[in-house]
Write an enzyme that holds these catalytic residues in place. Structure first.
Site, mmCIF file in Angstrom:
data_model
loop_
_atom_site.group_PDB
_atom_site.id
_atom_site.type_symbol
_atom_site.label_atom_id
_atom_site.label_comp_id
_atom_site.label_asym_id
_atom_site.label_seq_id
_atom_site.Cartn_x
_atom_site.Cartn_y
_atom_site.Cartn_z
ATOM 1 N N GLU A 136 0.829 -1.193 0.000
ATOM 2 C CA GLU A 136 0.000 0.000 0.000
ATOM 3 C C GLU A 136 0.872 1.255 0.000
ATOM 4 O OE1 GLU A 136 -2.008 -1.544 3.310
ATOM 5 O OE2 GLU A 136 -0.731 -0.593 4.784
ATOM 6 N N CYS B 25 2.577 -2.139 16.070
ATOM 7 C CA CYS B 25 2.437 -1.875 14.640
ATOM 8 C C CYS B 25 1.673 -2.991 13.934
ATOM 9 C CB CYS B 25 3.819 -1.718 14.027
ATOM 10 S SG CYS B 25 3.797 -1.450 12.247
ATOM 11 N N CYS C 261 7.697 -4.596 15.916
ATOM 12 C CA CYS C 261 7.366 -3.556 16.895
ATOM 13 C C CYS C 261 5.971 -3.881 17.431
ATOM 14 C CB CYS C 261 7.393 -2.169 16.254
ATOM 15 S SG CYS C 261 9.032 -1.703 15.661
ATOM 16 N N CYS D 169 6.764 -7.109 7.702
ATOM 17 C CA CYS D 169 7.950 -6.578 8.356
ATOM 18 C C CYS D 169 8.431 -7.603 9.357
ATOM 19 C CB CYS D 169 7.618 -5.269 9.071
ATOM 20 S SG CYS D 169 9.066 -4.479 9.819
ATOM 21 N N CYS E 149 0.538 2.145 8.935
ATOM 22 C CA CYS E 149 1.145 1.201 8.002
ATOM 23 C C CYS E 149 0.644 -0.225 8.209
ATOM 24 C CB CYS E 149 2.656 1.264 8.105
ATOM 25 S SG CYS E 149 3.284 0.907 9.725
ATOM 26 N N CYS F 186 3.561 8.237 0.891
ATOM 27 C CA CYS F 186 4.178 7.311 1.839
ATOM 28 C C CYS F 186 4.256 5.949 1.150
ATOM 29 C CB CYS F 186 3.288 7.268 3.076
ATOM 30 S SG CYS F 186 3.808 6.083 4.293
ATOM 31 N N SER G 120 12.546 6.316 6.815
ATOM 32 C CA SER G 120 12.226 6.128 8.225
ATOM 33 C C SER G 120 12.680 4.746 8.658
ATOM 34 C CB SER G 120 10.706 6.269 8.409
ATOM 35 O OG SER G 120 10.355 6.116 9.765
#
Ligand code: SAH
Length: 355
Positions: free
Chosen positions: A91, A126, A123, A119, A340, A112, A198
């Site tokens: 996305e 997230c 974290c 991932c 995200c 973005c 980032s």
């Protein structure tokens, strides 16, 4: 699987043309169609001979991304979901002007972009980590998001933030190849200083990126001002604790001109205390960094909450009283799952790609 033209560097295209017995000026014509005119098909490339168009069709895909879904309205934050060749989704979020951030001015658009499917960093707050890590995006899939967002929205992307799904510095080679396409004069031609990467804090890669000659900006997802707090919510901190991260950022500052940004999500009862604000101010002053405070965006399936507005404002004030430049941004796109990974998670769940 045919390679995508959006992932093919001008040099690789020149080699392909030479091997195909084509004159070299066709290279700039093709690049022009792909990156400047944003052609939707090979047939649209009307100044190319039919035989060359047929060869291109047999050798390349035009784009590695199939548009699946758009959420949001034209004048607000829009989120694009793209299907990849292997049925995975990524996305990108297009955000209208936000003058307080990243040097934007009115009528500007920030995109973005995602760097990985899922991932691996886990974290705790997230959505991306919830579904685990699937794979890296290649350079064409990263740079192609910009092209696709421009084509779908009719807007020019002025700023790019690598804050979508994934950890960009865990995919550094592909990221750098994508950046070459995004900033290249024959391709997208966006200035490096309009790009912000980032990271959750991958120390060796921060050091490597610091040596990169382009003046790319860096944002750090800090989210905790002490090892105690960071360890709790970001497993990456056990590998590279705060002291090592801050040293790498000092090094970054010796080589880069633009100010660092420290991203800090405010999570109720976890990292929003006065002590954390004071410690954060100390780090920001040391690094000459600005701080971007973001009240936590709730994620289905996670128990974390955003603090009340007065708690957020008090945290901001502590930073400001310590002389730190800070913004408190109530996140745009809350209603379209713009944090995200959230849209991808819903789509893959619906498709049955997960579990
Ligand atoms: N892996 C990179 C980039 C992707 S995350 C990084 O960690 O920076 C992009 C930003 O969104 C990060 O600052 C991340 O911490 C933040 N984020 C993740 N989940 C969020 C949520 N639920 N609410 C608000 N921000 C979130």
């Amino acid at each position: 699987m045919l390679p995508a033209l959006t992932g093919t560097s001008p040099a690789a295209l020149a080699t392909w043309l030479r091997d195909a017995g084509q004159p070299s000026f066709r290279g700039s014509q093709i690049l022009d169609w792909v990156w400047k005119k944003k052609a939707g098909s090979f047939d649209a490339m009307t100044n190319l001979p039919a035989a060359l168009r047929a060869m291109l069709t047999a050798s390349f895909r035009l784009s590695p991304l199939a548009h699946s879904h758009t959420q949001g309205a034209a004048d607000t934050t829009r989120k694009f979901l793209f299907r990849l060749h292997d049925g995975r989704y990524v996305e990108s979020v297009l955000i209208p002007a936000n003058p307080a951030l990243y040097g934007e001015t009115a009528d500007r658009h920030t995109l973005c972009v995602s760097s990985q499917v899922g991932c691996a960093y886990g974290c705790k707050f997230c959505a991306s980590g919830l579904a685990g890590f699937a794979r890296n995006l290649d350079a064409g899939e990263i740079a192609g998001q910009v092209l696709a967002a421009e084509r779908l929205s009719g807007e020019r992307v002025d700023n790019l933030v690598f804050m979508g799904m994934g950890e960009p510095l865990a995919n550094l080679d592909n990221l750098l190849a994508a950046i070459a396409l995004i900033t290249g004069p024959a391709t997208l031609q966006l200035g490096a200083r309009h790009l912000t990467i980032s990271t959750a804090g991958l120390v060796p890669q921060i050091r490597r990126l610091a040596e990169h000659p382009q003046q790319i900006r860096l944002a750090i997802s800090l989210h905790g001002a002490s090892d105690e707090v960071r360890d709790k919510i970001m497993p990456v901190n056990r590998k590279w604790p705060l002291a090592e991260l801050l040293d790498a950022l000092d090094h970054w500052n010796t080589l880069k001109k633009q100010k660092l940004t420290l991203e800090y999500i405010l999570i109720a009862g976890i990292n929003d205390s006065h002590e954390q604000a004071t410690a954060l101010a100390r780090h920001a002053r040391r690094l000459h960094a600005k701080v971007n405070l973001i009240p936590y965006n709730t994620v289905d399936g996670l128990e974390w909450q955003r603090p009340g507005e007065s708690q957020c404002r008090a945290f901001l004030q502590t930073l400001e009283h310590a002389g730190v430049t800070a913004t408190l941004r109530f996140e745009k796109g809350h209603d379209i799952d713009a944090a995200c990974g959230q849209l991808r998670l819903k789509q893959e769940t619906a498709d049955g790609t997960l579990g």
